[in-house]
Scaffold this motif. Structure first.
Motif, PDB file in Angstrom:
ATOM      1  N   ALA A 176      11.451   1.483  -6.036  1.00  0.00           N
ATOM      2  CA  ALA A 176      10.134   2.852  -5.603  1.00  0.00           C
ATOM      3  C   ALA A 176       8.605   2.406  -5.268  1.00  0.00           C
ATOM      4  CB  ALA A 176       9.724   3.457  -7.392  1.00  0.00           C
ATOM      5  N   LEU A 177       8.157   1.783  -5.321  1.00  0.00           N
ATOM      6  CA  LEU A 177       6.944   0.919  -5.117  1.00  0.00           C
ATOM      7  C   LEU A 177       7.898   0.660  -3.736  1.00  0.00           C
ATOM      8  CD1 LEU A 177       3.794  -0.211  -4.997  1.00  0.00           C
ATOM      9  CD2 LEU A 177       4.320  -1.811  -5.945  1.00  0.00           C
ATOM     10  N   LEU A 178       7.997   0.219  -3.020  1.00  0.00           N
ATOM     11  CA  LEU A 178       8.461  -0.155  -2.091  1.00  0.00           C
ATOM     12  C   LEU A 178       8.709   1.132  -0.956  1.00  0.00           C
ATOM     13  CD1 LEU A 178      10.713  -3.221  -2.262  1.00  0.00           C
ATOM     14  CD2 LEU A 178       8.335  -3.138  -1.602  1.00  0.00           C
ATOM     15  N   LYS A 179       9.570   2.158  -1.352  1.00  0.00           N
ATOM     16  CA  LYS A 179      10.019   3.364  -1.172  1.00  0.00           C
ATOM     17  C   LYS A 179       8.672   3.490  -0.735  1.00  0.00           C
ATOM     18  CE  LYS A 179      14.548   4.161  -2.635  1.00  0.00           C
ATOM     19  NZ  LYS A 179      15.599   3.975  -2.953  1.00  0.00           N
ATOM     20  N   GLU A 180       7.805   4.082  -1.160  1.00  0.00           N
ATOM     21  CA  GLU A 180       6.346   4.886  -1.889  1.00  0.00           C
ATOM     22  C   GLU A 180       5.688   4.274  -0.406  1.00  0.00           C
ATOM     23  OE1 GLU A 180       2.405   5.085  -1.886  1.00  0.00           O
ATOM     24  OE2 GLU A 180       3.150   3.609  -2.446  1.00  0.00           O
ATOM     25  N   ARG A 181       5.397   2.625  -1.001  1.00  0.00           N
ATOM     26  CA  ARG A 181       4.442   2.493   0.555  1.00  0.00           C
ATOM     27  C   ARG A 181       5.290   2.621   1.131  1.00  0.00           C
ATOM     28  NH1 ARG A 181       0.421   3.086  -1.027  1.00  0.00           N
ATOM     29  NH2 ARG A 181      -0.533   1.630   1.638  1.00  0.00           N
ATOM     30  N   TYR A 182       6.213   2.542   2.200  1.00  0.00           N
ATOM     31  CA  TYR A 182       7.128   2.684   3.223  1.00  0.00           C
ATOM     32  C   TYR A 182       7.141   3.680   3.643  1.00  0.00           C
ATOM     33  CZ  TYR A 182      10.519   2.921   6.998  1.00  0.00           C
ATOM     34  OH  TYR A 182      11.600   2.551   8.220  1.00  0.00           O
ATOM     35  N   ALA A 183       7.512   5.094   3.031  1.00  0.00           N
ATOM     36  CA  ALA A 183       6.646   6.814   3.610  1.00  0.00           C
ATOM     37  C   ALA A 183       5.446   6.698   3.911  1.00  0.00           C
ATOM     38  CB  ALA A 183       7.080   7.114   2.473  1.00  0.00           C
ATOM     39  N   SER A 184       4.736   5.934   3.061  1.00  0.00           N
ATOM     40  CA  SER A 184       3.307   6.169   3.410  1.00  0.00           C
ATOM     41  C   SER A 184       2.881   5.141   4.702  1.00  0.00           C
ATOM     42  CB  SER A 184       1.705   5.546   2.376  1.00  0.00           C
ATOM     43  OG  SER A 184       0.828   5.078   2.669  1.00  0.00           O
ATOM     44  N   VAL A 185       3.019   4.042   5.145  1.00  0.00           N
ATOM     45  CA  VAL A 185       3.061   3.665   6.345  1.00  0.00           C
ATOM     46  C   VAL A 185       3.814   4.750   7.481  1.00  0.00           C
ATOM     47  CG1 VAL A 185       4.306   1.567   7.488  1.00  0.00           C
ATOM     48  CG2 VAL A 185       3.134   1.076   5.248  1.00  0.00           C
ATOM     49  N   LEU A 186       5.109   4.738   7.759  1.00  0.00           N
ATOM     50  CA  LEU A 186       5.251   5.814   8.118  1.00  0.00           C
ATOM     51  C   LEU A 186       4.371   7.457   8.124  1.00  0.00           C
ATOM     52  CD1 LEU A 186       9.161   6.547   6.909  1.00  0.00           C
ATOM     53  CD2 LEU A 186       8.474   6.170   9.044  1.00  0.00           C
ATOM     54  N   GLN A 187       3.571   8.275   7.593  1.00  0.00           N
ATOM     55  CA  GLN A 187       3.067   8.596   7.961  1.00  0.00           C
ATOM     56  C   GLN A 187       1.723   8.123   8.287  1.00  0.00           C
ATOM     57  OE1 GLN A 187       1.318  10.433   4.498  1.00  0.00           O
ATOM     58  NE2 GLN A 187       0.332  12.382   5.353  1.00  0.00           N
ATOM     59  N   ARG A 188       1.158   7.309   8.047  1.00  0.00           N
ATOM     60  CA  ARG A 188      -0.129   6.629   8.640  1.00  0.00           C
ATOM     61  C   ARG A 188       0.355   6.721   9.766  1.00  0.00           C
ATOM     62  NH1 ARG A 188      -1.963   2.295   4.197  1.00  0.00           N
ATOM     63  NH2 ARG A 188      -3.473   1.481   6.189  1.00  0.00           N
ATOM     64  N   LEU A 189       1.215   6.135  10.666  1.00  0.00           N
ATOM     65  CA  LEU A 189       1.806   5.692  11.715  1.00  0.00           C
ATOM     66  C   LEU A 189       2.262   6.370  12.844  1.00  0.00           C
ATOM     67  CD1 LEU A 189       3.951   2.148  11.611  1.00  0.00           C
ATOM     68  CD2 LEU A 189       2.206   2.345  12.605  1.00  0.00           C
ATOM     69  N   GLY A 190       2.953   7.362  11.846  1.00  0.00           N
ATOM     70  CA  GLY A 190       2.944   8.695  12.481  1.00  0.00           C
ATOM     71  C   GLY A 190       2.099  10.418  13.153  1.00  0.00           C
ATOM     72  N   ASN A 191       0.580   9.771  12.193  1.00  0.00           N
ATOM     73  CA  ASN A 191      -0.700   9.829  12.602  1.00  0.00           C
ATOM     74  C   ASN A 191      -1.242   9.291  14.255  1.00  0.00           C
ATOM     75  OD1 ASN A 191      -0.614  12.059  10.422  1.00  0.00           O
ATOM     76  ND2 ASN A 191      -1.573  10.352   9.345  1.00  0.00           N
ATOM     77  N   CYS A 192      -0.984   8.415  14.142  1.00  0.00           N
ATOM     78  CA  CYS A 192      -1.251   7.340  14.986  1.00  0.00           C
ATOM     79  C   CYS A 192      -0.693   7.695  16.542  1.00  0.00           C
ATOM     80  CB  CYS A 192      -1.674   5.991  14.686  1.00  0.00           C
ATOM     81  SG  CYS A 192      -2.931   6.208  13.566  1.00  0.00           S
ATOM     82  N   ARG A 193       0.144   8.115  16.572  1.00  0.00           N
ATOM     83  CA  ARG A 193       1.498   8.215  17.372  1.00  0.00           C
ATOM     84  C   ARG A 193       1.203   8.041  19.131  1.00  0.00           C
ATOM     85  NH1 ARG A 193       7.429   8.918  16.699  1.00  0.00           N
ATOM     86  NH2 ARG A 193       8.119   7.872  18.874  1.00  0.00           N
TER      87      ARG A 193
END
Length: 128
Positions: A75-92
């Protein structure tokens, strides 16, 4: 620790954003114990099993995660991964510029990277 996990998951997340889920390479994972995914998993395991910093509040130290701890690590790895996806998406725009530069030149210095992406980021990079 959470940011460290995010750093190790960022390459895989960038590949997913740029290439789609079917385009994720084995570089971030694979059989090596030194792969980014293996290291992120070890850091998450350290947090949950050795430092007592999991959401369950358990203070039981364990050398090998039990089923509940494995679920919490996942769950921790999935939460951090989702956070990274969002942060990278914001910097597309910066991510796309980086991809184009790497396709053209194969590698960049830190200074070249900074000059390329800093104007495209929503926030300024911290000086090195």
């Amino acid at each position: 620790y959470y940011d460290l996990i995010a750093v190790f998951l960022a390459g895989r997340a960038a590949e997913e954003l740029v290439c789609g889920t079917m385009g994720i390479g084995s570089g971030a994972g694979g059989p090596s114990a030194r792969s980014d995914l293996a290291v992120a998993t070890r850091v998450a395991t350290e947090l949950i099993c050795h430092l007592g910093m999991g959401k369950s509040g358990s203070l039981v130290w364990s050398g090998e995660p039990d089923d509940a701890q494995r679920a919490e690590i996942d769950a921790l790895l999935k939460e951090r991964y989702a956070s990274v996806l969002q942060r990278l998406g914001n910097c597309r725009p910066a991510l796309d510029a980086l991809v184009a530069a790497l396709l053209e030149r194969q590698e960049l210095t830190g200074a070249e990277l900074r000059l390329l992406i800093e104007p495209l980021l929503p926030v300024r990079l911290v000086p090195s």
